[in-house]
Design a protein around this motif. Sequence first.
Motif, PDB file in Angstrom:
ATOM      1  N   SER A  12       0.829  -1.199   0.000  1.00  0.00           N
ATOM      2  CA  SER A  12       0.000   0.000   0.000  1.00  0.00           C
ATOM      3  C   SER A  12       0.867   1.253   0.000  1.00  0.00           C
ATOM      4  O   SER A  12       0.632   2.198  -0.762  1.00  0.00           O
ATOM      5  CB  SER A  12      -0.924   0.005   1.218  1.00  0.00           C
ATOM      6  OG  SER A  12      -1.678   1.198   1.273  1.00  0.00           O
ATOM      7  N   SER A  41      -6.148   6.276  -3.783  1.00  0.00           N
ATOM      8  CA  SER A  41      -6.066   5.392  -2.612  1.00  0.00           C
ATOM      9  C   SER A  41      -7.381   4.661  -2.369  1.00  0.00           C
ATOM     10  O   SER A  41      -7.389   3.532  -1.869  1.00  0.00           O
ATOM     11  CB  SER A  41      -5.687   6.201  -1.358  1.00  0.00           C
ATOM     12  OG  SER A  41      -6.778   6.987  -0.885  1.00  0.00           O
ATOM     13  N   ASN A  50      -7.057   0.683  -2.222  1.00  0.00           N
ATOM     14  CA  ASN A  50      -7.478   0.068  -0.959  1.00  0.00           C
ATOM     15  C   ASN A  50      -8.680  -0.842  -1.152  1.00  0.00           C
ATOM     16  O   ASN A  50      -8.746  -1.935  -0.574  1.00  0.00           O
ATOM     17  CB  ASN A  50      -7.816   1.148   0.072  1.00  0.00           C
ATOM     18  CG  ASN A  50      -6.589   1.729   0.733  1.00  0.00           C
ATOM     19  OD1 ASN A  50      -5.627   1.024   1.007  1.00  0.00           O
ATOM     20  ND2 ASN A  50      -6.602   3.021   0.982  1.00  0.00           N
ATOM     21  N   TYR A  51      -9.621  -0.418  -1.977  1.00  0.00           N
ATOM     22  CA  TYR A  51     -10.868  -1.180  -2.152  1.00  0.00           C
ATOM     23  C   TYR A  51     -10.631  -2.491  -2.919  1.00  0.00           C
ATOM     24  O   TYR A  51     -11.157  -3.536  -2.558  1.00  0.00           O
ATOM     25  CB  TYR A  51     -11.904  -0.334  -2.887  1.00  0.00           C
ATOM     26  CG  TYR A  51     -13.290  -0.935  -2.890  1.00  0.00           C
ATOM     27  CD1 TYR A  51     -14.144  -0.764  -1.803  1.00  0.00           C
ATOM     28  CD2 TYR A  51     -13.741  -1.682  -3.974  1.00  0.00           C
ATOM     29  CE1 TYR A  51     -15.415  -1.324  -1.792  1.00  0.00           C
ATOM     30  CE2 TYR A  51     -15.010  -2.245  -3.976  1.00  0.00           C
ATOM     31  CZ  TYR A  51     -15.848  -2.064  -2.882  1.00  0.00           C
ATOM     32  OH  TYR A  51     -17.106  -2.620  -2.867  1.00  0.00           O
ATOM     33  N   VAL A  89      -5.603  -3.644  -1.516  1.00  0.00           N
ATOM     34  CA  VAL A  89      -4.999  -3.682  -0.184  1.00  0.00           C
ATOM     35  C   VAL A  89      -5.920  -4.321   0.853  1.00  0.00           C
ATOM     36  O   VAL A  89      -5.527  -5.259   1.558  1.00  0.00           O
ATOM     37  CB  VAL A  89      -4.578  -2.259   0.260  1.00  0.00           C
ATOM     38  CG1 VAL A  89      -4.033  -2.281   1.681  1.00  0.00           C
ATOM     39  CG2 VAL A  89      -3.536  -1.701  -0.711  1.00  0.00           C
ATOM     40  N   TYR A  90      -7.142  -3.853   0.966  1.00  0.00           N
ATOM     41  CA  TYR A  90      -8.025  -4.372   2.015  1.00  0.00           C
ATOM     42  C   TYR A  90      -8.483  -5.803   1.750  1.00  0.00           C
ATOM     43  O   TYR A  90      -8.562  -6.599   2.695  1.00  0.00           O
ATOM     44  CB  TYR A  90      -9.215  -3.430   2.231  1.00  0.00           C
ATOM     45  CG  TYR A  90      -8.871  -2.266   3.134  1.00  0.00           C
ATOM     46  CD1 TYR A  90      -9.364  -2.195   4.438  1.00  0.00           C
ATOM     47  CD2 TYR A  90      -8.031  -1.250   2.713  1.00  0.00           C
ATOM     48  CE1 TYR A  90      -9.036  -1.134   5.273  1.00  0.00           C
ATOM     49  CE2 TYR A  90      -7.691  -0.190   3.537  1.00  0.00           C
ATOM     50  CZ  TYR A  90      -8.208  -0.140   4.822  1.00  0.00           C
ATOM     51  OH  TYR A  90      -7.869   0.899   5.645  1.00  0.00           O
ATOM     52  N   LEU A 113     -13.442   4.210   3.400  1.00  0.00           N
ATOM     53  CA  LEU A 113     -12.382   4.769   2.562  1.00  0.00           C
ATOM     54  C   LEU A 113     -12.652   6.220   2.192  1.00  0.00           C
ATOM     55  O   LEU A 113     -11.744   7.053   2.171  1.00  0.00           O
ATOM     56  CB  LEU A 113     -12.209   3.928   1.296  1.00  0.00           C
ATOM     57  CG  LEU A 113     -11.776   2.477   1.523  1.00  0.00           C
ATOM     58  CD1 LEU A 113     -11.724   1.723   0.194  1.00  0.00           C
ATOM     59  CD2 LEU A 113     -10.431   2.404   2.224  1.00  0.00           C
ATOM     60  N   ASN A 121     -10.067   7.342   4.947  1.00  0.00           N
ATOM     61  CA  ASN A 121      -8.774   7.164   4.281  1.00  0.00           C
ATOM     62  C   ASN A 121      -8.442   8.254   3.276  1.00  0.00           C
ATOM     63  O   ASN A 121      -7.300   8.717   3.222  1.00  0.00           O
ATOM     64  CB  ASN A 121      -8.708   5.794   3.595  1.00  0.00           C
ATOM     65  CG  ASN A 121      -8.678   4.651   4.581  1.00  0.00           C
ATOM     66  OD1 ASN A 121      -9.520   4.568   5.461  1.00  0.00           O
ATOM     67  ND2 ASN A 121      -7.720   3.753   4.431  1.00  0.00           N
ATOM     68  N   THR A 128      -5.265  10.567   3.734  1.00  0.00           N
ATOM     69  CA  THR A 128      -4.169  10.416   2.780  1.00  0.00           C
ATOM     70  C   THR A 128      -3.777  11.767   2.186  1.00  0.00           C
ATOM     71  O   THR A 128      -2.594  12.058   2.002  1.00  0.00           O
ATOM     72  CB  THR A 128      -4.558   9.421   1.663  1.00  0.00           C
ATOM     73  OG1 THR A 128      -4.889   8.164   2.262  1.00  0.00           O
ATOM     74  CG2 THR A 128      -3.420   9.215   0.674  1.00  0.00           C
TER      75      THR A 128
END
Length: 196
Positions: A81, A121, A125-126, A129-130, A161, A165, A169
């Motif tokens: 990430s 991000s 992330n969606y 990463v997550y 997010l 996030n 970020t």
Amino acid sequence: MKRTNTRKMTSVAMLAAVSTVLMFFSFSVPLMPSFIKMDLSELPALIASFTFGPGAGVTVCLVKNLINVFFTTTGGVGEISNFLLGTMFVAPAGFIYQKMRTKKGAMIASVVGAATMAVLSVFTNYFVVYPVYSNIMAPMEAILGAYQAINPNVETLMDALLWFNMPYTFIKGMISVVITMLIYKPLAPILRGKNH
């Protein structure tokens, strides 16, 4: 030419080392789940991107995460990430600054980089990463639970997010921007090996 390349490699390596150390000094921040950490390790990468171009900035991001993965507490997910987000920050900033080498250009480049990182991000992330994190570290219910403990209105990962996030970020990126604006002008000639 050879001396210039050696100076560039040395400076990028030094910035990568500083970035690696800064990544070790990560800390939790208020109003964010404990697994999300703040650090200033993008700062040397942004300076590298401005001084030597976007490739140098991405190199700093890569090196710091390759080293930090040996000490990971997230199964490498945090490092993936961090690399993705760092690249999204320093690469656009470096490209724009190469076209607009003024203080105003540096500010525009930095803000665009921070905004690009914040918006993208959500998607990294969606989709990456997550999902990976939930498979190897903690179930998605636990992840959402950490957000819901702060804001009970969070119902989905996308809620988390967008509400947490993305603004976090952007703020994290802007902290590096502000510090870069303060120290870049006197630092750049030293990194390039020039006195002007």
